[in-house]
Structures are given as structure tokens and as C-alpha cells.
Design a protein around this motif. Structure first.
Motif, short mmCIF file in Angstrom:
data_model
loop_
_atom_site.label_atom_id
_atom_site.label_comp_id
_atom_site.label_asym_id
_atom_site.label_seq_id
_atom_site.Cartn_x
_atom_site.Cartn_y
_atom_site.Cartn_z
N VAL A 308 0.84 -1.20 0.00
CA VAL A 308 0.00 0.00 0.00
C VAL A 308 0.87 1.25 0.00
O VAL A 308 0.60 2.22 -0.74
N SER A 309 1.92 1.25 0.80
CA SER A 309 2.82 2.40 0.88
C SER A 309 3.47 2.68 -0.46
O SER A 309 3.56 3.84 -0.89
N MET A 335 3.71 7.56 3.85
CA MET A 335 4.55 7.48 5.05
C MET A 335 3.78 6.84 6.21
O MET A 335 4.35 6.08 7.00
N VAL A 336 2.49 7.14 6.30
CA VAL A 336 1.66 6.51 7.34
C VAL A 336 1.61 5.00 7.13
O VAL A 336 1.74 4.22 8.08
N VAL A 403 -6.42 6.57 4.79
CA VAL A 403 -7.54 7.19 4.08
C VAL A 403 -7.70 8.64 4.50
O VAL A 403 -7.90 9.54 3.67
N GLY A 404 -7.60 8.90 5.81
CA GLY A 404 -7.78 10.25 6.32
C GLY A 404 -6.76 11.24 5.77
O GLY A 404 -7.11 12.34 5.31
N PHE A 405 -5.48 10.84 5.81
CA PHE A 405 -4.45 11.74 5.28
C PHE A 405 -4.50 11.81 3.76
O PHE A 405 -4.26 12.86 3.17
N GLY A 406 -4.82 10.68 3.11
CA GLY A 406 -4.86 10.67 1.65
C GLY A 406 -6.00 11.49 1.09
O GLY A 406 -5.86 12.10 0.02
N THR A 407 -7.14 11.54 1.79
CA THR A 407 -8.30 12.31 1.32
C THR A 407 -8.47 13.62 2.06
O THR A 407 -9.44 14.34 1.83
N ARG A 408 -7.56 13.90 2.99
CA ARG A 408 -7.60 15.13 3.79
C ARG A 408 -8.90 15.25 4.56
O ARG A 408 -9.57 16.29 4.55
N SER A 409 -9.24 14.16 5.26
CA SER A 409 -10.47 14.12 6.05
C SER A 409 -10.12 14.11 7.53
O SER A 409 -9.57 13.13 8.05
N ALA A 410 -10.45 15.19 8.24
CA ALA A 410 -10.13 15.30 9.66
C ALA A 410 -10.88 14.26 10.48
O ALA A 410 -10.33 13.70 11.43
N SER A 411 -12.14 14.00 10.13
CA SER A 411 -12.94 13.06 10.90
C SER A 411 -12.39 11.63 10.79
O SER A 411 -12.39 10.88 11.77
N VAL A 412 -11.91 11.25 9.62
CA VAL A 412 -11.35 9.91 9.44
C VAL A 412 -10.02 9.79 10.18
O VAL A 412 -9.71 8.75 10.76
#
Length: 464
Positions: A308-309, A335-336, A403-412
């Protein structure tokens, strides 16, 4: 280890003098690795809480001070402390030589524990005194670490795991000195901490230090925990060690200097090393004689995060020149996922390593019977249902953060942080509760079995 050498090794100041039969004579006392691993579980919780706290800032700018602070809870307080615990336990096993000093090992723990908390707190709250102190302590911890491991990793020891551990310590030196240079003055009087330089330090730390350490130690752990004997000369072991380290070094140098040629060359070589690591994992899976279990799920999932990375990193590199924000988001997610590789492996192996260490300590003091009245086994020292839940927490948490960092979603990102915090809490409680109960039984005299009883029925995994 033969009988003539064992008493000499057992009395060494860097080994566990009162270890029970069957435990290699070079291993340190259980307090050394267990201290690091306990601190790592707390670090996982801190990382999860911090990510939830700074979720909005992390979406706006992944290289903001608050986001970097949260990440360092994961890299330092969780991954580094856990990997150091494994290194202290298994380097003497791999080399057959003890640490130089148990006292220095305990001092190393204290120094690195302070470093791993002062750095993110100092950066996150913009306290230059704390960051400067963490930089100084990191250098002290590095000196203690290198001096203590100079004995077991001396010239006489051979094999790709030993070579890998030597290279990993070079990576530790480079990462620590590189980082200490920047955090010594966060006011910008020397030079500003830019995103590409921070990425260079991340690559060095994750791959040239922590990654190569795990790769080296896994060459000992996989055959033991999977009951796998891979025939041949193990060329993949040498390739994964050298290519991962060299590729990470070249990639980090390219990132630090903004050189695209070095970046792509380093990434390519790093890809070869990590691919060799996956090939080695596949060979061990093919030759394993142990049935599929939860440990296998952890290890295979950890390897999947590398794939995935790589996909996210390639996508980020292609998108970045045209859409900066989206490219940065994808690179951050890569990196995550890389950190997820190490975290998943660390949590999974902890469910094997911690019970073994705890079992050895209980056995050295006169182990009571297990819950069934039979001799205590590794599996008696943790609840398998909660271990399965831990696998779910850590896997879902890493996925949510990607997913959160890749889509820039704070809630995720916040959801991923909650899952990571749950991972640390559940793993720590599950791996300590039954051990503490059994230890109290031994010390209060309520145990009914003796070491002699255990000797007649030892677990098949007892030899490390």
C-alpha cells in the motif's frame, strides 16, 4: 550454547544470571525488554490521542508543528521504544553475545523514554527548551546504545541479521544526529525545518534504522514462530538488508537536497530491498509447519502495508507536480502506511515475545500451574479474543489514517487516532493482566507447580 560456555555468559553483567534452563545465556533480564515494550504501548495511545487532537491542523498542513508532534509520538514513543525493546532482547540471541551492561540498558531506556516524550511535547507546544533538551538526550541515548551493543555486534559475529543490525545502528546515528541538528534550535537561527528535510529524516528513521532493524530481527523470529526452515543460502536476506539501507540513505539524501535523480534512484533501490523482504516472508510462509494463527495474520497484514505504501508513494510522486495539495496528501498517506508496516509487525510480534519473556520470568521464580491445572504455557498469559480485537483495532486504525491523510479528512484521521489508542490500551492490558496475576501467585506462595514440573512439559517454542 554448550555447558562450558553457559556459566561464563550467565555471569556477564549484560545477561540474565538467574535465567531458567532453555533460555539463551546471553539474554538480558526481562525488565529490560519489557520496559521498552510497555513504554511503546503507552506511546501508541499517546499517538492516537495526539492525532485526534490535531486532526484539523494535520489536514491543513501535514508538516505543521502540531502534526509533526503527533507523528513523533508514533515514531519515537511507540515504534522506536518497541523496536529498541526487541533489539535489546534479540541482538544477544542472534549473536550469542550479551550486552555489555544491564545498567546501561536501563539508563538507555530512561534517556530514550524522556526523548520520545520531550520532543513531540516541545514541538507541539512550541517550547524550545524541551526540544533542545530532547536533542541533547537523544545524543546521550545514542552513545549509550552504541556502546552497549558494541560487544554483541563486534567483528566476530556473522550473518545477514548481524550485518543488518550493524547497518541499522549506522542509520540510528545518522537519524539522531540529523534530527538533533534541527531540533536544537526551533527559532530558525540555524535553518528552517522544511517539508522535504522532514521527509528525509522520516525516510532515514523509518527505513535505514527501524525498518532494517525489524528486517534483521525478523530473520530470527519468522523461523522460530512459524516453525519454518527455508533451504538454500538465503540471498533475499542479504538483499533486503543492504538494498533497504542503501536505498533509504540515497533517497533521504535526495530529499534533503532536492535532487530528483537521487530521489528516484534511492526509491528504486529501496523498493528492491523491501520487495526482497516480502519475498523472504513468502518463502517462510511457504515452508512454515505451524498452522495459520493470529500471529500469521499480523505478519502478512504488515507486509501488505508495504505494498500500500509503495502504491501511495508512486501515486503521490506522479500527482505532486500537477496538484500540489493532493500530491502531498498521498505522500503523507504513504509514510503513514510505511509506519503501519512496522506498527502492525510490532504489535503482532509482541503477542509472541511478551508471553515468552513473561513465561521465562515466571519459570525462573517457580511457576504455578496454568488455569487448567497443567503446566503454564505461553497461551495462558493472554486472552486470545482480546488479541484478535487488537488486530482489528490496529489494522483498522492504520487504514483509517491512510484514508484520512490521503483524502484530507479530519474526521477519518480522528477515527484512526481512536483506534490506535484502543490498540495500545487493549494490548497493554491483555499482555500484562494474566502475567501479573501469575506473578502474584508465585510470590504469595499460592502456586502449585515447580520448575521441575515445568521442565517435563515445556512449550515447543521455548528456544529463542
Amino acid at each position: 550454547m554448550n555447558g562450558s560456555n553457559e556459566p561464563r555468559v550467565a555471569k556477564h553483567s549484560g545477561s540474565w544470571a538467574t535465567r531458567p534452563p532453555g533460555v539463551p545465556g546471553a539474554v538480558p533480564p526481562p525488565s529490560v525488554p519489557l520496559s521498552f515494550l510497555a513504554a511503546a504501548s503507552i506511546g501508541i495511545v499517546a499517538c492516537g490521542v495526539a492525532l485526534g487532537w490535531v486532526r484539523a491542523a494535520a489536514v491543513a498542513d501535514p508538516n505543521s508543528d502540531s502534526a509533526i508532534a503527533a507523528v513523533h509520538f508514533g515514531v519515537l514513543a511507540a515504534l522506536t521504544m518497541g523496536i529498541l525493546g526487541a533489539t535489546h532482547q534479540f541482538t544477544p540471541v542472534i549473536t550469542g553475545r550479551p550486552l555489555r551492561s544491564v545498567r546501561v540498558a536501563h539508563a538507555t531506556f530512561v534517556v530514550w523514554l524522556a526523548t520520545s516524550w520531550l520532543l513531540p511535547l516541545g514541538v507541539g507546544f512550541e517550547q524550545t527548551v524541551l526540544t533542545a533538551a530532547s536533542g541533547s538526550l537523544a545524543v546521550v541515548g545514542l552513545v549509550l546504545l552504541v556502546w552497549n551493543f558494541a560487544g554483541p555486534l563486534s567483528v566476530g559475529a556473522k550473518g545477514s541479521p548481524v550485518t543488518g543490525l550493524r547497518l541499522a545502528f549506522l542509520g540510528a546515528v545518522a537519524t539522531t544526529l540529523f534530527g538533533a541538528t534541527f531540533i536544537g534550535d526551533r527559532q530558525g537561527n540555524w535553518f528552517a525545518l522544511s517539508a522535504h528535510v522532514d521527509s528525509a529524516m522520516g525516510v532515514l528513521g523509518l527505513f535505514a534504522w527501524l525498518g532494517v532493524t525489524y528486517i534483521s530481527v525478523s530473520q530470527k523470529l519468522w523461523p522460530m514462530f512459524m516453525l519454518a526452515h527455508v533451504p538454500g543460502q538465503h540471498r533475499s536476506g542479504r538483499v533486503e538488508v543492504w538494498a533497504t539501507w542503501f536505498g533509504a540513505a540515497v533517497l533521504a539524501g535526495g530529499l534533503a537536497n532536492g535532487n530528483p535523480v537521487s530521489e528516484w534512484a534511492g526509491a528504486s533501490v529501496l523498493g528492491v530491498g523491501l520487495s526482497a523482504h516480502l519475498v523472504s516472508l513468502g518463502a517462510h510462509l511457504h515452508h512454515r509447519r505451524r498452522k495459520a494463527d493470529l500471529h500469521l495474520a499480523f505478519v502478512v497484514t504488515a507486509g501488505a502495508w508495504l505494498v500500500v505504501s509503495a502504491g501511495l508513494a508512486l501515486a503521490g510522486a506522479l500527482v505532486l507536480p500537477h496538484h500540489h495539495l493532493e500530491g502531498v496528501a498521498l505522500v503523507t498517506a504513504a509514510m503513514v502506511a510505511s509506519g503501519g508496516w512496522l506498527l502492525e509487525a510490532l504489535v503482532g510480534h509482541a503477542h509472541k515475545v511478551v508471553p515468552f519473556i513473561a513465561w521465562s520470568l515466571l519459570r525462573s521464580q517457580g511457576t504455578p500451574s496454568g488455569p487448567s491445572g497443567k503446566p503454564l504455557m505461553f497461551a495462558d498469559l493472554y486472552h486470545h479474543g482480546w488479541a484478535t480485537a487488537t488486530y482489528g483495532f490496529v489494522t483498522a486504525g492504520i487504514g483509517a489514517l491512510c484514508v484520512g491523510f490521503g483524502t484530507r479528512s479530519a474526521s477519518v484521521i480522528a477515527a484512526g487516532g481512536v483506534l490506535l489508542a484502543a490498540t495500545g490500551i487493549v494490548a497493554a492490558a491483555n499482555l500484562s493482566a494474566r502475567f501479573i496475576h501469575q506473578l502474584r501467585a508465585v510470590r504469595t506462595g499460592s502456586g502449585v507447580s515447580s520448575i521441575e514440573t515445568i521442565d517435563r512439559s515445556e512449550p515447543t517454542e521455548r528456544r529463542m
